[in-house]
Design a protein around this motif. Structure first.
Motif, PDB file in Angstrom:
ATOM      1  N   ARG A  13      61.430 -45.811 -35.370  1.00  0.00           N
ATOM      2  CA  ARG A  13      60.286 -46.508 -34.790  1.00  0.00           C
ATOM      3  C   ARG A  13      59.050 -45.607 -34.798  1.00  0.00           C
ATOM      4  O   ARG A  13      57.965 -46.027 -35.221  1.00  0.00           O
ATOM      5  CB  ARG A  13      60.615 -46.924 -33.358  1.00  0.00           C
ATOM      6  CG  ARG A  13      59.469 -47.643 -32.665  1.00  0.00           C
ATOM      7  CD  ARG A  13      59.633 -47.629 -31.164  1.00  0.00           C
ATOM      8  NE  ARG A  13      59.546 -46.261 -30.670  1.00  0.00           N
ATOM      9  CZ  ARG A  13      59.923 -45.882 -29.459  1.00  0.00           C
ATOM     10  NH1 ARG A  13      60.448 -46.739 -28.625  1.00  0.00           N
ATOM     11  NH2 ARG A  13      59.784 -44.626 -29.080  1.00  0.00           N
ATOM     12  N   ASP A  14      59.211 -44.374 -34.375  1.00  0.00           N
ATOM     13  CA  ASP A  14      58.091 -43.443 -34.308  1.00  0.00           C
ATOM     14  C   ASP A  14      57.534 -43.132 -35.694  1.00  0.00           C
ATOM     15  O   ASP A  14      56.319 -42.997 -35.878  1.00  0.00           O
ATOM     16  CB  ASP A  14      58.507 -42.151 -33.607  1.00  0.00           C
ATOM     17  CG  ASP A  14      58.802 -42.370 -32.130  1.00  0.00           C
ATOM     18  OD1 ASP A  14      58.396 -43.424 -31.594  1.00  0.00           O
ATOM     19  OD2 ASP A  14      59.424 -41.488 -31.515  1.00  0.00           O
ATOM     20  N   LYS A  15      58.432 -43.025 -36.691  1.00  0.00           N
ATOM     21  CA  LYS A  15      58.005 -42.748 -38.057  1.00  0.00           C
ATOM     22  C   LYS A  15      57.144 -43.897 -38.595  1.00  0.00           C
ATOM     23  O   LYS A  15      56.105 -43.684 -39.208  1.00  0.00           O
ATOM     24  CB  LYS A  15      59.225 -42.545 -38.950  1.00  0.00           C
ATOM     25  CG  LYS A  15      58.896 -41.976 -40.306  1.00  0.00           C
ATOM     26  CD  LYS A  15      60.109 -41.895 -41.212  1.00  0.00           C
ATOM     27  CE  LYS A  15      61.250 -41.131 -40.582  1.00  0.00           C
ATOM     28  NZ  LYS A  15      62.406 -40.990 -41.486  1.00  0.00           N
ATOM     29  N   ARG A  16      57.592 -45.133 -38.335  1.00  0.00           N
ATOM     30  CA  ARG A  16      56.828 -46.308 -38.780  1.00  0.00           C
ATOM     31  C   ARG A  16      55.455 -46.349 -38.121  1.00  0.00           C
ATOM     32  O   ARG A  16      54.441 -46.596 -38.766  1.00  0.00           O
ATOM     33  CB  ARG A  16      57.597 -47.579 -38.430  1.00  0.00           C
ATOM     34  CG  ARG A  16      58.388 -48.152 -39.550  1.00  0.00           C
ATOM     35  CD  ARG A  16      58.736 -49.605 -39.326  1.00  0.00           C
ATOM     36  NE  ARG A  16      59.157 -49.910 -37.965  1.00  0.00           N
ATOM     37  CZ  ARG A  16      60.402 -49.846 -37.526  1.00  0.00           C
ATOM     38  NH1 ARG A  16      61.363 -49.463 -38.335  1.00  0.00           N
ATOM     39  NH2 ARG A  16      60.696 -50.166 -36.295  1.00  0.00           N
ATOM     40  N   ARG A  17      55.422 -46.103 -36.836  1.00  0.00           N
ATOM     41  CA  ARG A  17      54.147 -46.136 -36.114  1.00  0.00           C
ATOM     42  C   ARG A  17      53.215 -45.021 -36.568  1.00  0.00           C
ATOM     43  O   ARG A  17      52.002 -45.221 -36.678  1.00  0.00           O
ATOM     44  CB  ARG A  17      54.390 -46.033 -34.611  1.00  0.00           C
ATOM     45  CG  ARG A  17      54.996 -47.283 -34.049  1.00  0.00           C
ATOM     46  CD  ARG A  17      55.198 -47.193 -32.562  1.00  0.00           C
ATOM     47  NE  ARG A  17      55.839 -48.402 -32.070  1.00  0.00           N
ATOM     48  CZ  ARG A  17      56.174 -48.588 -30.807  1.00  0.00           C
ATOM     49  NH1 ARG A  17      55.942 -47.671 -29.905  1.00  0.00           N
ATOM     50  NH2 ARG A  17      56.760 -49.716 -30.441  1.00  0.00           N
ATOM     51  N   THR A  19      53.094 -43.678 -39.554  1.00  0.00           N
ATOM     52  CA  THR A  19      52.566 -44.065 -40.867  1.00  0.00           C
ATOM     53  C   THR A  19      51.428 -45.059 -40.702  1.00  0.00           C
ATOM     54  O   THR A  19      50.382 -44.930 -41.335  1.00  0.00           O
ATOM     55  CB  THR A  19      53.687 -44.685 -41.725  1.00  0.00           C
ATOM     56  OG1 THR A  19      54.735 -43.739 -41.848  1.00  0.00           O
ATOM     57  CG2 THR A  19      53.179 -45.073 -43.089  1.00  0.00           C
ATOM     58  N   TRP A  20      51.628 -46.057 -39.848  1.00  0.00           N
ATOM     59  CA  TRP A  20      50.615 -47.080 -39.623  1.00  0.00           C
ATOM     60  C   TRP A  20      49.335 -46.463 -39.047  1.00  0.00           C
ATOM     61  O   TRP A  20      48.227 -46.771 -39.489  1.00  0.00           O
ATOM     62  CB  TRP A  20      51.191 -48.117 -38.657  1.00  0.00           C
ATOM     63  CG  TRP A  20      50.283 -49.266 -38.391  1.00  0.00           C
ATOM     64  CD1 TRP A  20      50.102 -50.366 -39.158  1.00  0.00           C
ATOM     65  CD2 TRP A  20      49.431 -49.424 -37.249  1.00  0.00           C
ATOM     66  NE1 TRP A  20      49.198 -51.203 -38.572  1.00  0.00           N
ATOM     67  CE2 TRP A  20      48.766 -50.648 -37.404  1.00  0.00           C
ATOM     68  CE3 TRP A  20      49.178 -48.646 -36.120  1.00  0.00           C
ATOM     69  CZ2 TRP A  20      47.859 -51.114 -36.466  1.00  0.00           C
ATOM     70  CZ3 TRP A  20      48.271 -49.119 -35.187  1.00  0.00           C
ATOM     71  CH2 TRP A  20      47.630 -50.337 -35.367  1.00  0.00           C
ATOM     72  N   LYS A  23      47.400 -44.405 -41.747  1.00  0.00           N
ATOM     73  CA  LYS A  23      46.625 -45.256 -42.652  1.00  0.00           C
ATOM     74  C   LYS A  23      45.307 -45.678 -41.998  1.00  0.00           C
ATOM     75  O   LYS A  23      44.256 -45.678 -42.645  1.00  0.00           O
ATOM     76  CB  LYS A  23      47.421 -46.495 -43.042  1.00  0.00           C
ATOM     77  CG  LYS A  23      48.534 -46.230 -44.010  1.00  0.00           C
ATOM     78  CD  LYS A  23      49.250 -47.515 -44.364  1.00  0.00           C
ATOM     79  CE  LYS A  23      50.400 -47.277 -45.311  1.00  0.00           C
ATOM     80  NZ  LYS A  23      51.099 -48.528 -45.648  1.00  0.00           N
ATOM     81  N   ALA A  24      45.369 -46.028 -40.719  1.00  0.00           N
ATOM     82  CA  ALA A  24      44.158 -46.437 -40.001  1.00  0.00           C
ATOM     83  C   ALA A  24      43.180 -45.273 -39.886  1.00  0.00           C
ATOM     84  O   ALA A  24      41.968 -45.446 -40.036  1.00  0.00           O
ATOM     85  CB  ALA A  24      44.531 -46.954 -38.617  1.00  0.00           C
ATOM     86  N   THR A  25      43.690 -44.073 -39.660  1.00  0.00           N
ATOM     87  CA  THR A  25      42.839 -42.888 -39.542  1.00  0.00           C
ATOM     88  C   THR A  25      42.136 -42.593 -40.854  1.00  0.00           C
ATOM     89  O   THR A  25      40.940 -42.286 -40.875  1.00  0.00           O
ATOM     90  CB  THR A  25      43.682 -41.666 -39.115  1.00  0.00           C
ATOM     91  OG1 THR A  25      44.329 -41.966 -37.880  1.00  0.00           O
ATOM     92  CG2 THR A  25      42.818 -40.436 -38.945  1.00  0.00           C
ATOM     93  N   VAL A  26      42.852 -42.705 -41.964  1.00  0.00           N
ATOM     94  CA  VAL A  26      42.267 -42.450 -43.280  1.00  0.00           C
ATOM     95  C   VAL A  26      41.151 -43.445 -43.572  1.00  0.00           C
ATOM     96  O   VAL A  26      40.068 -43.078 -44.036  1.00  0.00           O
ATOM     97  CB  VAL A  26      43.355 -42.507 -44.375  1.00  0.00           C
ATOM     98  CG1 VAL A  26      42.743 -42.521 -45.756  1.00  0.00           C
ATOM     99  CG2 VAL A  26      44.307 -41.346 -44.226  1.00  0.00           C
TER     100      VAL A  26
END
Length: 61
Positions: A13-17, A19-20, A23-26
């Motif tokens: 769960r933490d890994k998925r969050r 990553t998400w 992406k938003a930060t980039v």
């Protein structure tokens, strides 16, 4: 008969969050960088606004 699904581990769960969020930060950094370049006048790319697009269409016809 319905069978309950297996529980997702906290690490998955933490890994998925993470990553998400990354992406938003980039994308936020790209937007900020484009905004800064537009303000300084060093930008070579600017999104065209609706009025410019309409004027270009009228000139073509």
């Amino acid at each position: 008969m319905a069978v309950p699904k297996k529980k997702t581990s906290k690490s998955k769960r933490d890994k998925r969050r993470a990553t998400w969020r990354h992406k938003a930060t980039v994308e936020a950094q790209k937007a900020l960088s484009l905004g800064k370049s537009i303000l300084t006048g060093r930008s070579t790319f600017v999104y065209p606004n609706a009025q410019q697009e309409e004027e270009e269409e009228e000139e073509e016809s």
